[in-house]
Design an enzyme around this catalytic site. Structure first.
Site, mmCIF file in Angstrom:
data_model
loop_
_atom_site.group_PDB
_atom_site.id
_atom_site.type_symbol
_atom_site.label_atom_id
_atom_site.label_comp_id
_atom_site.label_asym_id
_atom_site.label_seq_id
_atom_site.Cartn_x
_atom_site.Cartn_y
_atom_site.Cartn_z
ATOM 1 N N TYR A 95 0.843 -1.202 0.000
ATOM 2 C CA TYR A 95 0.000 0.000 0.000
ATOM 3 C C TYR A 95 0.879 1.253 0.000
ATOM 4 C CZ TYR A 95 -3.776 3.166 1.500
ATOM 5 O OH TYR A 95 -4.701 4.179 1.598
ATOM 6 N N ASN B 242 -6.479 9.576 8.053
ATOM 7 C CA ASN B 242 -7.623 8.728 8.452
ATOM 8 C C ASN B 242 -8.961 9.457 8.362
ATOM 9 O OD1 ASN B 242 -5.111 7.808 9.808
ATOM 10 N ND2 ASN B 242 -6.440 6.123 10.434
ATOM 11 N N GLY C 9 -2.656 0.943 22.911
ATOM 12 C CA GLY C 9 -3.669 1.957 22.576
ATOM 13 C C GLY C 9 -3.126 3.360 22.749
ATOM 14 N N ARG D 1 0.294 9.902 14.262
ATOM 15 C CA ARG D 1 -0.019 10.502 12.959
ATOM 16 C C ARG D 1 -0.929 11.704 13.175
ATOM 17 N NH1 ARG D 1 -2.767 6.560 9.424
ATOM 18 N NH2 ARG D 1 -0.754 5.608 9.055
HETATM 19 P P1 NAD Z 1 -12.679 1.771 -0.029
HETATM 20 O O1 NAD Z 1 -11.997 0.461 0.075
HETATM 21 O O2 NAD Z 1 -14.032 1.913 0.573
HETATM 22 O O3 NAD Z 1 -12.776 2.235 -1.544
HETATM 23 C C1 NAD Z 1 -11.875 1.844 -2.548
HETATM 24 C C2 NAD Z 1 -12.691 1.503 -3.781
HETATM 25 O O4 NAD Z 1 -11.795 1.146 -4.852
HETATM 26 C C3 NAD Z 1 -13.616 0.301 -3.574
HETATM 27 O O5 NAD Z 1 -14.891 0.598 -4.071
HETATM 28 C C4 NAD Z 1 -12.935 -0.809 -4.380
HETATM 29 O O6 NAD Z 1 -13.845 -1.791 -4.828
HETATM 30 C C5 NAD Z 1 -12.293 -0.019 -5.497
HETATM 31 N N1 NAD Z 1 -11.144 -0.690 -6.130
HETATM 32 C C6 NAD Z 1 -10.085 -1.279 -5.527
HETATM 33 N N2 NAD Z 1 -9.231 -1.753 -6.456
HETATM 34 C C7 NAD Z 1 -9.760 -1.436 -7.679
HETATM 35 C C8 NAD Z 1 -9.332 -1.648 -9.013
HETATM 36 N N3 NAD Z 1 -8.189 -2.291 -9.294
HETATM 37 N N4 NAD Z 1 -10.131 -1.212 -10.019
HETATM 38 C C9 NAD Z 1 -11.302 -0.578 -9.764
HETATM 39 N N5 NAD Z 1 -11.747 -0.333 -8.503
HETATM 40 C C10 NAD Z 1 -10.972 -0.764 -7.476
HETATM 41 O O7 NAD Z 1 -11.696 2.861 0.603
HETATM 42 P P2 NAD Z 1 -11.865 4.428 0.833
HETATM 43 O O8 NAD Z 1 -11.649 4.685 2.263
HETATM 44 O O9 NAD Z 1 -13.087 4.938 0.174
HETATM 45 O O10 NAD Z 1 -10.584 4.971 0.064
HETATM 46 C C11 NAD Z 1 -10.650 5.620 -1.191
HETATM 47 C C12 NAD Z 1 -9.259 6.107 -1.577
HETATM 48 O O11 NAD Z 1 -8.787 7.023 -0.603
HETATM 49 C C13 NAD Z 1 -8.226 4.985 -1.672
HETATM 50 O O12 NAD Z 1 -7.383 5.233 -2.771
HETATM 51 C C14 NAD Z 1 -7.461 5.102 -0.381
HETATM 52 O O13 NAD Z 1 -6.146 4.631 -0.515
HETATM 53 C C15 NAD Z 1 -7.512 6.600 -0.122
HETATM 54 N N6 NAD Z 1 -7.364 6.896 1.312
HETATM 55 C C16 NAD Z 1 -8.370 6.675 2.193
HETATM 56 C C17 NAD Z 1 -8.164 6.935 3.543
HETATM 57 C C18 NAD Z 1 -9.248 6.745 4.575
HETATM 58 O O14 NAD Z 1 -8.996 6.987 5.747
HETATM 59 N N7 NAD Z 1 -10.449 6.353 4.248
HETATM 60 C C19 NAD Z 1 -6.936 7.421 3.989
HETATM 61 C C20 NAD Z 1 -5.928 7.607 3.061
HETATM 62 C C21 NAD Z 1 -6.141 7.356 1.712
HETATM 63 N N1 UDP Z 2 -6.631 -0.480 15.716
HETATM 64 C C1 UDP Z 2 -7.052 -0.974 16.944
HETATM 65 N N2 UDP Z 2 -8.107 -1.847 16.980
HETATM 66 C C2 UDP Z 2 -8.769 -2.223 15.859
HETATM 67 C C3 UDP Z 2 -8.354 -1.705 14.602
HETATM 68 C C4 UDP Z 2 -7.266 -0.834 14.568
HETATM 69 O O1 UDP Z 2 -6.475 -0.652 17.991
HETATM 70 O O2 UDP Z 2 -9.725 -3.014 15.978
HETATM 71 C C5 UDP Z 2 -5.496 0.483 15.680
HETATM 72 C C6 UDP Z 2 -4.405 0.140 14.666
HETATM 73 O O3 UDP Z 2 -3.442 -0.721 15.243
HETATM 74 C C7 UDP Z 2 -3.847 1.518 14.356
HETATM 75 C C8 UDP Z 2 -5.044 2.447 14.492
HETATM 76 O O4 UDP Z 2 -6.011 1.730 15.258
HETATM 77 O O5 UDP Z 2 -2.888 1.893 15.316
HETATM 78 C C9 UDP Z 2 -5.647 2.848 13.155
HETATM 79 O O6 UDP Z 2 -5.871 1.683 12.397
HETATM 80 P P1 UDP Z 2 -6.583 1.655 10.978
HETATM 81 O O7 UDP Z 2 -6.487 0.262 10.476
HETATM 82 O O8 UDP Z 2 -7.920 2.269 11.078
HETATM 83 O O9 UDP Z 2 -5.741 2.642 10.055
HETATM 84 P P2 UDP Z 2 -4.176 2.976 9.864
HETATM 85 O O10 UDP Z 2 -4.101 4.386 10.302
HETATM 86 O O11 UDP Z 2 -3.322 2.082 10.715
HETATM 87 O O12 UDP Z 2 -3.956 2.750 8.431
#
Ligand code: NAD
Ligand code: UDP
Ligand code: UDP
Length: 316
Positions: free
Chosen positions: A145, A174, A207, A277
């Site tokens: 990732y 996040n 935690g 973070r």
């Molecule tokens: P999510 O898993 O809900 O959404 C990702 C979507 O991408 C899903 O609908 C999945 O089916 C689709 N997908 C995955 N691989 C694919 C492929 N090869 N082709 C077409 N579709 C594909 O996650 P999210 O939280 O909505 O995240 C969306 C974006 O934001 C991601 O790129 C993620 O890395 C980024 N992001 C999210 C967070 C967060 O906290 N939610 C944080 C940092 C970055």
């Molecule tokens: N975490 C936790 N319990 C859970 C899931 C996650 O304590 O059931 C912790 C995890 O170890 C991390 C933080 O919560 O330190 C955030 O985790 P998440 O998977 O949501 O996102 P990350 O920021 O690590 O990508």
């Protein structure tokens, strides 16, 4: 001016919110998703919308469509999901980005990349500013990732340098809210679902590790503001909530909102789990006039209401 806008990953958590917001603003949305972590349920109510179109497609394969703008969100985001098929995760970020950049290049349209705070790894600089290059393990379980997203950023900037593309790179911290997948293992959805079911709340490690949680509506506002900036604004730009909480504090807040008898229990800390973070959002404030408006308690209350309804529906 209404546009035709491609959202890859449009059936996912963030993508489904972005789809709604863009439809509300009068645009056409082409949602492309392979449904790996996204669901039809997330966009069910949009399927009949006359300006919404759904295409099942994996972006690691070329895509020939005609659009005015691209939001590249496709990529599983939770550690459980992105580690399930790590090679596909890297391919999605790297090959998928090449395809979407190739598409943007042919069409001469702007493209926004959903990058991540994970590019900072387990950071030595706190809070994280965009000029910090990060501390990432290149061969660990999170690398598919983290390194995939880092390489995607490289590709975005090389397409800009080489082909003069209009790019926008967002480093998302996040983010949480309704329509997160109930079993995707992320901390907010885990804690809420556990509390609602009366199960134990699983704290990984002590935690004491920290995260900063941004409500999804705030993030989407930042996306739109960044997309509307002039060509020379490329990012990378942090979007996230600068209020920092320990994971234990989050668990206590969720319990306070949900009530019930769940107990906090300890589980082993996953490998390479970042200790802290928190975004420095000075650049977003100055460039976009953006900052989050939704406080954690308020956002959690809305998210709890969503999961409560979802779990009651499933039970009935
Ligand atoms: P999510 O898993 O809900 O959404 C990702 C979507 O991408 C899903 O609908 C999945 O089916 C689709 N997908 C995955 N691989 C694919 C492929 N090869 N082709 C077409 N579709 C594909 O996650 P999210 O939280 O909505 O995240 C969306 C974006 O934001 C991601 O790129 C993620 O890395 C980024 N992001 C999210 C967070 C967060 O906290 N939610 C944080 C940092 C970055
Ligand atoms: N975490 C936790 N319990 C859970 C899931 C996650 O304590 O059931 C912790 C995890 O170890 C991390 C933080 O919560 O330190 C955030 O985790 P998440 O998977 O949501 O996102 P990350 O920021 O690590 O990508
Ligand atoms: N591509 C795509 N849709 C398009 C244009 C290109 O999916 O409308 C893909 C194509 O498969 C190619 C990739 O994007 O492999 C990169 O395109 P680019 O034009 O940058 O490079 P090249 O075609 O020279 O490989």
């Amino acid at each position: 001016m209404p546009k035709r806008i491609l959202i890859t990953g449009g059936a996912g958590f963030i993508g489904s919110h972005l789809s709604r917001r863009l439809l509300d603003e009068g645009h056409e949305v082409l949602c492309v998703d392979n449904f790996f972590t996204g669901t039809r349920a997330n966009i069910e109510d949009l399927l009949d919308h006359k300006r919404f179109e759904l295409m099942r497609h994996d972006i690691t394969f070329p895509l020939y469509v005609e659009v005015d703008e691209i939001f590249n969100l496709a990529c599983p985001a939770s550690p459980v999901h992105y580690q399930f098929d790590p090679v596909q995760t890297t391919k999605t970020s790297v090959v998928g980005s090449i395809n979407m950049l190739g598409l943007a290049k042919r069409l001469k349209v702007p493209i926004l990349q959903a990058s991540t705070s994970e590019v900072y790894g387990d950071p030595h600089v706190h809070p994280q500013t965009e000029d910090y290059w990060g501390n990432v393990n290149p061969i660990g379980v999170r690398s598919c990732y983290d390194e995939g997203k880092r390489c995607a950023e490289t590709l975005f900037f090389d397409y800009r340098r080489q082909h003069n593309l209009t790019i926008k790179v967002v480093r998302i911290f996040n983010t949480y809210g309704p329509r997160m997948h109930p079993s995707d293992g992320r901390v907010v959805s885990n804690f809420i679902v556990q509390a609602l079911r009366g199960d134990n709340i699983t704290i990984f490690g002590e935690g004491s590790q920290t995260r900063s949680f941004c409500y999804v509506d705030d993030l989407i506002e930042g996306f739109l503001r960044l997309m509307a900036t002039p060509d020379e604004v490329t990012g990378p730009i942090n979007l996230g909530n600068p209020n920092e909480f320990t994971i234990r504090e989050l668990a206590e807040l969720v319990l306070d909102i949900v009530g019930g008898n769940s107990k906090l229990v300890s589980r082993p800390l996953p490998k390479d789990d970042p200790k802290q973070r928190k975004p420095d959002i000075t650049l977003a404030r100055e460039t976009l006039g953006w900052e989050p408006n939704v406080q954690l308690r308020q956002g959690l209350e809305r998210t709890v209401a969503y999961f409560d309804a979802l779990l009651s529906d499933k039970a009935s």
